[in-house]
Design a protein around this motif. Sequence first.
Motif, PDB file in Angstrom:
ATOM      1  N   TYR A 146     -14.810  18.633  37.633  1.00  0.00           N
ATOM      2  CA  TYR A 146     -14.644  17.648  38.712  1.00  0.00           C
ATOM      3  C   TYR A 146     -15.986  17.149  39.241  1.00  0.00           C
ATOM      4  O   TYR A 146     -16.215  15.932  39.342  1.00  0.00           O
ATOM      5  CB  TYR A 146     -13.844  18.327  39.812  1.00  0.00           C
ATOM      6  CG  TYR A 146     -13.360  17.472  40.951  1.00  0.00           C
ATOM      7  CD1 TYR A 146     -12.173  16.748  40.853  1.00  0.00           C
ATOM      8  CD2 TYR A 146     -14.038  17.451  42.157  1.00  0.00           C
ATOM      9  CE1 TYR A 146     -11.684  16.011  41.922  1.00  0.00           C
ATOM     10  CE2 TYR A 146     -13.566  16.717  43.234  1.00  0.00           C
ATOM     11  CZ  TYR A 146     -12.393  15.994  43.111  1.00  0.00           C
ATOM     12  OH  TYR A 146     -11.920  15.267  44.183  1.00  0.00           O
ATOM     13  N   PHE A 147     -16.880  18.069  39.584  1.00  0.00           N
ATOM     14  CA  PHE A 147     -18.180  17.676  40.144  1.00  0.00           C
ATOM     15  C   PHE A 147     -18.998  16.891  39.138  1.00  0.00           C
ATOM     16  O   PHE A 147     -19.590  15.849  39.459  1.00  0.00           O
ATOM     17  CB  PHE A 147     -18.946  18.916  40.608  1.00  0.00           C
ATOM     18  CG  PHE A 147     -20.384  18.651  40.937  1.00  0.00           C
ATOM     19  CD1 PHE A 147     -20.730  17.789  41.977  1.00  0.00           C
ATOM     20  CD2 PHE A 147     -21.405  19.251  40.210  1.00  0.00           C
ATOM     21  CE1 PHE A 147     -22.068  17.541  42.292  1.00  0.00           C
ATOM     22  CE2 PHE A 147     -22.733  19.009  40.519  1.00  0.00           C
ATOM     23  CZ  PHE A 147     -23.065  18.153  41.547  1.00  0.00           C
ATOM     24  N   GLU A 148     -19.051  17.360  37.921  1.00  0.00           N
ATOM     25  CA  GLU A 148     -19.861  16.689  36.901  1.00  0.00           C
ATOM     26  C   GLU A 148     -19.331  15.296  36.572  1.00  0.00           C
ATOM     27  O   GLU A 148     -20.111  14.397  36.214  1.00  0.00           O
ATOM     28  CB  GLU A 148     -19.929  17.555  35.636  1.00  0.00           C
ATOM     29  CG  GLU A 148     -20.792  18.800  35.771  1.00  0.00           C
ATOM     30  CD  GLU A 148     -20.094  19.961  36.483  1.00  0.00           C
ATOM     31  OE1 GLU A 148     -20.756  20.975  36.740  1.00  0.00           O
ATOM     32  OE2 GLU A 148     -18.878  19.829  36.773  1.00  0.00           O
ATOM     33  N   CYS A 149     -18.007  15.092  36.710  1.00  0.00           N
ATOM     34  CA  CYS A 149     -17.427  13.755  36.505  1.00  0.00           C
ATOM     35  C   CYS A 149     -18.026  12.738  37.475  1.00  0.00           C
ATOM     36  O   CYS A 149     -18.115  11.549  37.163  1.00  0.00           O
ATOM     37  CB  CYS A 149     -15.916  13.793  36.711  1.00  0.00           C
ATOM     38  SG  CYS A 149     -14.975  14.565  35.387  1.00  0.00           S
ATOM     39  N   VAL A 150     -18.415  13.209  38.656  1.00  0.00           N
ATOM     40  CA  VAL A 150     -18.958  12.324  39.687  1.00  0.00           C
ATOM     41  C   VAL A 150     -20.481  12.275  39.639  1.00  0.00           C
ATOM     42  O   VAL A 150     -21.089  11.216  39.820  1.00  0.00           O
ATOM     43  CB  VAL A 150     -18.472  12.786  41.081  1.00  0.00           C
ATOM     44  CG1 VAL A 150     -19.064  11.922  42.180  1.00  0.00           C
ATOM     45  CG2 VAL A 150     -16.947  12.737  41.142  1.00  0.00           C
ATOM     46  N   LEU A 151     -21.098  13.415  39.382  1.00  0.00           N
ATOM     47  CA  LEU A 151     -22.569  13.481  39.399  1.00  0.00           C
ATOM     48  C   LEU A 151     -23.203  12.616  38.321  1.00  0.00           C
ATOM     49  O   LEU A 151     -24.128  11.831  38.602  1.00  0.00           O
ATOM     50  CB  LEU A 151     -23.018  14.927  39.210  1.00  0.00           C
ATOM     51  CG  LEU A 151     -24.537  15.113  39.077  1.00  0.00           C
ATOM     52  CD1 LEU A 151     -25.240  14.795  40.390  1.00  0.00           C
ATOM     53  CD2 LEU A 151     -24.877  16.520  38.590  1.00  0.00           C
ATOM     54  N   VAL A 152     -22.758  12.762  37.092  1.00  0.00           N
ATOM     55  CA  VAL A 152     -23.432  12.094  35.967  1.00  0.00           C
ATOM     56  C   VAL A 152     -23.434  10.570  36.117  1.00  0.00           C
ATOM     57  O   VAL A 152     -24.482   9.936  35.936  1.00  0.00           O
ATOM     58  CB  VAL A 152     -22.824  12.552  34.627  1.00  0.00           C
ATOM     59  CG1 VAL A 152     -23.315  11.680  33.474  1.00  0.00           C
ATOM     60  CG2 VAL A 152     -23.185  14.019  34.366  1.00  0.00           C
TER      61      VAL A 152
ATOM     62  N   PRO B 194      -8.246  22.271  33.147  1.00  0.00           N
ATOM     63  CA  PRO B 194      -8.389  21.792  34.530  1.00  0.00           C
ATOM     64  C   PRO B 194      -9.810  21.354  34.862  1.00  0.00           C
ATOM     65  O   PRO B 194     -10.788  21.943  34.388  1.00  0.00           O
ATOM     66  CB  PRO B 194      -7.969  23.002  35.370  1.00  0.00           C
ATOM     67  CG  PRO B 194      -8.167  24.181  34.474  1.00  0.00           C
ATOM     68  CD  PRO B 194      -7.868  23.695  33.087  1.00  0.00           C
ATOM     69  N   LEU B 195      -9.891  20.320  35.677  1.00  0.00           N
ATOM     70  CA  LEU B 195     -11.189  19.850  36.167  1.00  0.00           C
ATOM     71  C   LEU B 195     -11.677  20.718  37.318  1.00  0.00           C
ATOM     72  O   LEU B 195     -12.882  20.920  37.483  1.00  0.00           O
ATOM     73  CB  LEU B 195     -11.078  18.393  36.635  1.00  0.00           C
ATOM     74  CG  LEU B 195     -10.630  17.365  35.602  1.00  0.00           C
ATOM     75  CD1 LEU B 195     -10.424  16.014  36.266  1.00  0.00           C
ATOM     76  CD2 LEU B 195     -11.655  17.253  34.470  1.00  0.00           C
ATOM     77  N   LEU B 196     -10.758  21.201  38.122  1.00  0.00           N
ATOM     78  CA  LEU B 196     -11.083  22.034  39.278  1.00  0.00           C
ATOM     79  C   LEU B 196     -10.899  23.504  38.923  1.00  0.00           C
ATOM     80  O   LEU B 196      -9.968  23.867  38.193  1.00  0.00           O
ATOM     81  CB  LEU B 196     -10.199  21.676  40.467  1.00  0.00           C
ATOM     82  CG  LEU B 196     -10.563  20.378  41.185  1.00  0.00           C
ATOM     83  CD1 LEU B 196      -9.395  19.881  42.021  1.00  0.00           C
ATOM     84  CD2 LEU B 196     -11.802  20.570  42.053  1.00  0.00           C
ATOM     85  N   PRO B 197     -11.764  24.381  39.458  1.00  0.00           N
ATOM     86  CA  PRO B 197     -11.637  25.818  39.183  1.00  0.00           C
ATOM     87  C   PRO B 197     -10.416  26.415  39.887  1.00  0.00           C
ATOM     88  O   PRO B 197      -9.782  25.767  40.724  1.00  0.00           O
ATOM     89  CB  PRO B 197     -12.945  26.392  39.739  1.00  0.00           C
ATOM     90  CG  PRO B 197     -13.366  25.419  40.780  1.00  0.00           C
ATOM     91  CD  PRO B 197     -12.925  24.063  40.299  1.00  0.00           C
ATOM     92  N   ALA B 198     -10.112  27.672  39.591  1.00  0.00           N
ATOM     93  CA  ALA B 198      -8.886  28.289  40.090  1.00  0.00           C
ATOM     94  C   ALA B 198      -8.984  28.724  41.548  1.00  0.00           C
ATOM     95  O   ALA B 198      -8.052  28.535  42.323  1.00  0.00           O
ATOM     96  CB  ALA B 198      -8.526  29.488  39.206  1.00  0.00           C
TER      97      ALA B 198
END
Length: 216
Positions: free
Chosen positions: A164-170, A84-88
């Motif tokens: 999820y966050f790193e997919c957008v930040l980088v 998963p990209l998002l945490p639980a």
Amino acid sequence: MGAPLRLHGYHRSSTSYRVRIALNLKRLDHEIVPVNLLAREQRSEAFRARNPFAGVPTLEADGVVMAQSMAILEWLDERFVERPLLPAGIADRFAARELAMGIATELHAPLNGPVLEYLKLDLGHAQAEVDIWYWHWLEKTLTAVEARLAQRGTGDFLFDGPGYFECVLVPQLYNARRFAFDLAAYPHMTRIEAACLTDPAFVAAHPDNQPDSPVG
């Protein structure tokens, strides 16, 4: 899966870059279909028939054609639940979305290609003025994101690993560097970026490593 995943995108598009990272983090086989934004291929009648938003990325999957990168990230996480990209936890999921959406909603609209082109070609602004515009909006939002990361005491990633966050930040930091934006005041973000860029999923998704890149 029936038909393979097909991602229509442009190598330097930050939104295409987001989805490439997500597909790689989830280890999903996919085909890259280059769309030349400089040649206005996304505005062609054939492309608009596929994606009325006339932009990238466009993902073909499960017999459906999907647009809008953040919606695609959410779909990928719901459709392919492994890795998963998002945490639980609900609080952690909100934290990831708050930071990612802050970048996606506050920066993409004023800084995307058509807006910069309009400022320069239609309104007659010099490149130096366009750069000032770009830096202004970057500073506003990235300063807030950095403050949130500092409040959380973030390490190499927002959580245990990239998602999820790193997919957008980088991709956003990639664009910031292209416009010579000084990132010295953002140690949390640049530390996360450095950790991500050693991950094979991010390496494979990098603009220089795409089939339509003149560098690759």
